[in-house]
Design a protein around this motif. Structure first.
Motif, PDB file in Angstrom:
ATOM      1  N   LYS A  47      40.601  37.183  53.625  1.00  0.00           N
ATOM      2  CA  LYS A  47      42.014  37.539  53.662  1.00  0.00           C
ATOM      3  C   LYS A  47      42.214  38.633  54.704  1.00  0.00           C
ATOM      4  O   LYS A  47      41.247  39.128  55.291  1.00  0.00           O
ATOM      5  N   ALA A  48      43.463  38.998  54.922  1.00  0.00           N
ATOM      6  CA  ALA A  48      43.772  39.951  55.990  1.00  0.00           C
ATOM      7  C   ALA A  48      43.081  41.295  55.787  1.00  0.00           C
ATOM      8  O   ALA A  48      42.677  41.952  56.753  1.00  0.00           O
ATOM      9  N   ASP A  49      42.909  41.701  54.527  1.00  0.00           N
ATOM     10  CA  ASP A  49      42.353  43.028  54.261  1.00  0.00           C
ATOM     11  C   ASP A  49      40.945  42.996  53.679  1.00  0.00           C
ATOM     12  O   ASP A  49      40.461  44.002  53.160  1.00  0.00           O
ATOM     13  N   GLY A  50      40.268  41.835  53.749  1.00  0.00           N
ATOM     14  CA  GLY A  50      38.894  41.823  53.269  1.00  0.00           C
ATOM     15  C   GLY A  50      38.452  40.492  52.694  1.00  0.00           C
ATOM     16  O   GLY A  50      39.114  39.465  52.859  1.00  0.00           O
ATOM     17  N   ILE A  51      37.312  40.533  51.986  1.00  0.00           N
ATOM     18  CA  ILE A  51      36.693  39.345  51.400  1.00  0.00           C
ATOM     19  C   ILE A  51      36.932  39.366  49.893  1.00  0.00           C
ATOM     20  O   ILE A  51      36.578  40.345  49.220  1.00  0.00           O
ATOM     21  N   TYR A  52      37.506  38.291  49.370  1.00  0.00           N
ATOM     22  CA  TYR A  52      37.870  38.245  47.955  1.00  0.00           C
ATOM     23  C   TYR A  52      37.193  37.065  47.253  1.00  0.00           C
ATOM     24  O   TYR A  52      36.947  36.022  47.866  1.00  0.00           O
ATOM     25  N   ALA A  53      36.926  37.264  45.960  1.00  0.00           N
ATOM     26  CA  ALA A  53      36.343  36.205  45.136  1.00  0.00           C
ATOM     27  C   ALA A  53      37.446  35.241  44.711  1.00  0.00           C
ATOM     28  O   ALA A  53      38.364  35.624  43.982  1.00  0.00           O
ATOM     29  N   GLU A  54      37.352  34.000  45.191  1.00  0.00           N
ATOM     30  CA  GLU A  54      38.361  32.999  44.856  1.00  0.00           C
ATOM     31  C   GLU A  54      37.984  32.233  43.594  1.00  0.00           C
ATOM     32  O   GLU A  54      38.828  31.931  42.755  1.00  0.00           O
ATOM     33  N   LYS A  55      36.698  31.907  43.463  1.00  0.00           N
ATOM     34  CA  LYS A  55      36.183  31.239  42.267  1.00  0.00           C
ATOM     35  C   LYS A  55      34.850  31.869  41.903  1.00  0.00           C
ATOM     36  O   LYS A  55      34.074  32.240  42.782  1.00  0.00           O
ATOM     37  N   VAL A  56      34.586  31.980  40.617  1.00  0.00           N
ATOM     38  CA  VAL A  56      33.324  32.536  40.140  1.00  0.00           C
ATOM     39  C   VAL A  56      32.737  31.570  39.121  1.00  0.00           C
ATOM     40  O   VAL A  56      33.340  31.330  38.067  1.00  0.00           O
ATOM     41  N   ALA A  57      31.581  30.999  39.448  1.00  0.00           N
ATOM     42  CA  ALA A  57      30.936  30.049  38.541  1.00  0.00           C
ATOM     43  C   ALA A  57      30.308  30.797  37.374  1.00  0.00           C
ATOM     44  O   ALA A  57      29.605  31.796  37.578  1.00  0.00           O
ATOM     45  N   PRO A  58      30.553  30.354  36.165  1.00  0.00           N
ATOM     46  CA  PRO A  58      29.973  31.038  35.001  1.00  0.00           C
ATOM     47  C   PRO A  58      28.458  30.886  34.954  1.00  0.00           C
ATOM     48  O   PRO A  58      27.895  29.908  35.456  1.00  0.00           O
ATOM     49  N   SER A  59      27.814  31.882  34.374  1.00  0.00           N
ATOM     50  CA  SER A  59      26.371  31.871  34.095  1.00  0.00           C
ATOM     51  C   SER A  59      25.496  32.072  35.324  1.00  0.00           C
ATOM     52  O   SER A  59      24.274  32.112  35.200  1.00  0.00           O
ATOM     53  N   LEU A  60      26.077  32.194  36.522  1.00  0.00           N
ATOM     54  CA  LEU A  60      25.277  32.474  37.706  1.00  0.00           C
ATOM     55  C   LEU A  60      25.258  33.983  37.967  1.00  0.00           C
ATOM     56  O   LEU A  60      25.913  34.760  37.277  1.00  0.00           O
ATOM     57  N   ALA A  61      24.498  34.407  38.987  1.00  0.00           N
ATOM     58  CA  ALA A  61      24.161  35.821  39.158  1.00  0.00           C
ATOM     59  C   ALA A  61      25.374  36.743  39.224  1.00  0.00           C
ATOM     60  O   ALA A  61      25.415  37.785  38.567  1.00  0.00           O
ATOM     61  N   ALA A  62      26.379  36.388  40.028  1.00  0.00           N
ATOM     62  CA  ALA A  62      27.540  37.269  40.186  1.00  0.00           C
ATOM     63  C   ALA A  62      28.333  37.378  38.890  1.00  0.00           C
ATOM     64  O   ALA A  62      28.795  38.466  38.523  1.00  0.00           O
ATOM     65  N   SER A  63      28.486  36.257  38.205  1.00  0.00           N
ATOM     66  CA  SER A  63      29.205  36.278  36.934  1.00  0.00           C
ATOM     67  C   SER A  63      28.474  37.147  35.913  1.00  0.00           C
ATOM     68  O   SER A  63      29.100  37.935  35.195  1.00  0.00           O
TER      69      SER A  63
END
Length: 249
Positions: A47-63
């Protein structure tokens, strides 16, 4: 088969079918046997002001580390001490590749959904995963695609290539096979990129192909008889999407 002699277009369709089936088999074999790339389970968008999480898969590392949809990624660290600024979604994959499967990363991120000023956090990604090799939806879509192709082959040989609308219907079935079966696994290699492009192209052209068939069958519609530009216009959106997708990739 009613038409004892295959027409030129039916031979072209059969040749294309052999090639696409071979590509689908290679794609499935690659998914079954190839080492899959590491992933944090997040679709990061620019996006214009940075990097954003659009989707987050459950049970994986980031989640598991607490990343949620709408979070803004600011920096990544390999050692939990020095953080490097992230300026593009592709940067994330480079760090994931460096850490490797079962490796660790630390994200520094902001949660804009919190209205207070101090909404900056750290997320420790532990035991980084790969994307699931097989899912119920992937298996189901592959079966549906094979059924589509089987129906197209059956109709072509049952009705004969000289029968009206048969080749058009067979083309619809082949297109459906491609976008159901072809699924990239995120390797970033030439073959995987080709699979993604063909998947997107087939999905884009399926709708106009099917709509065109419905307008022709069982009696040719006068709407698309003359002038011919009306028929070509039906395929313009899919063509533009395909061209844009090719250059963006």
């Amino acid at each position: 088969m009613k038409g004892k002699i295959l027409t030129t277009w039916s031979l072209i369709w059969l040749l294309a079918t052999v090639l696409f089936v071979a590509g689908g088999a290679l794609n499935l074999s690659q998914r079954a046997n190839h080492q899959l790339p590491p992933t944090d389970g997040v679709d990061w968008t620019q996006k214009a002001d940075g990097i954003y999480a659009e989707k987050v898969a459950p049970s994986l590392a980031a989640s598991r580390a607490g990343i949620a949809v709408g979070d803004k990624l600011i920096g990544i660290s390999l050692d939990e001490k020095q953080f490097d600024e992230v300026v593009a979604p592709s940067d994330v994959q480079m760090y994931l590749e460096t850490a490797g499967v079962s490796g660790n990363l630390t994200y520094f991120y902001q949660r804009p959904s919190y209205s207070f000023t101090n909404n900056f956090y750290y997320a420790d990604l532990r035991n980084i995963d790969t994307l699931p090799r097989w899912t119920a939806s992937l298996i189901f879509l592959s079966i549906v695609g094979i059924i589509w192709l089987g129906v197209g082959i059956f109709v072509l040989f049952k009705q004969g290539s000289h029968s009206p609308f048969v080749l058009h219907f067979a083309a619809v079935c082949l297109t459906a096979f491609v976008f159901h079966v072809y699924k990239p696994i995120g390797l970033g290699e030439d073959f995987d990129d080709a699979i993604r492009l063909l998947d997107d192209m087939a999905f884009a052209f399926f709708v106009p192909l099917f709509l065109h068939f419905c307008l022709r069958y069982p009696v040719r519609s006068e709407v698309f008889d003359e002038p011919r530009w009306k028929t070509y216009l039906l395929y313009v959106p899919a063509s533009l999407i395909t061209i844009a997708n090719f250059f963006v990739s």
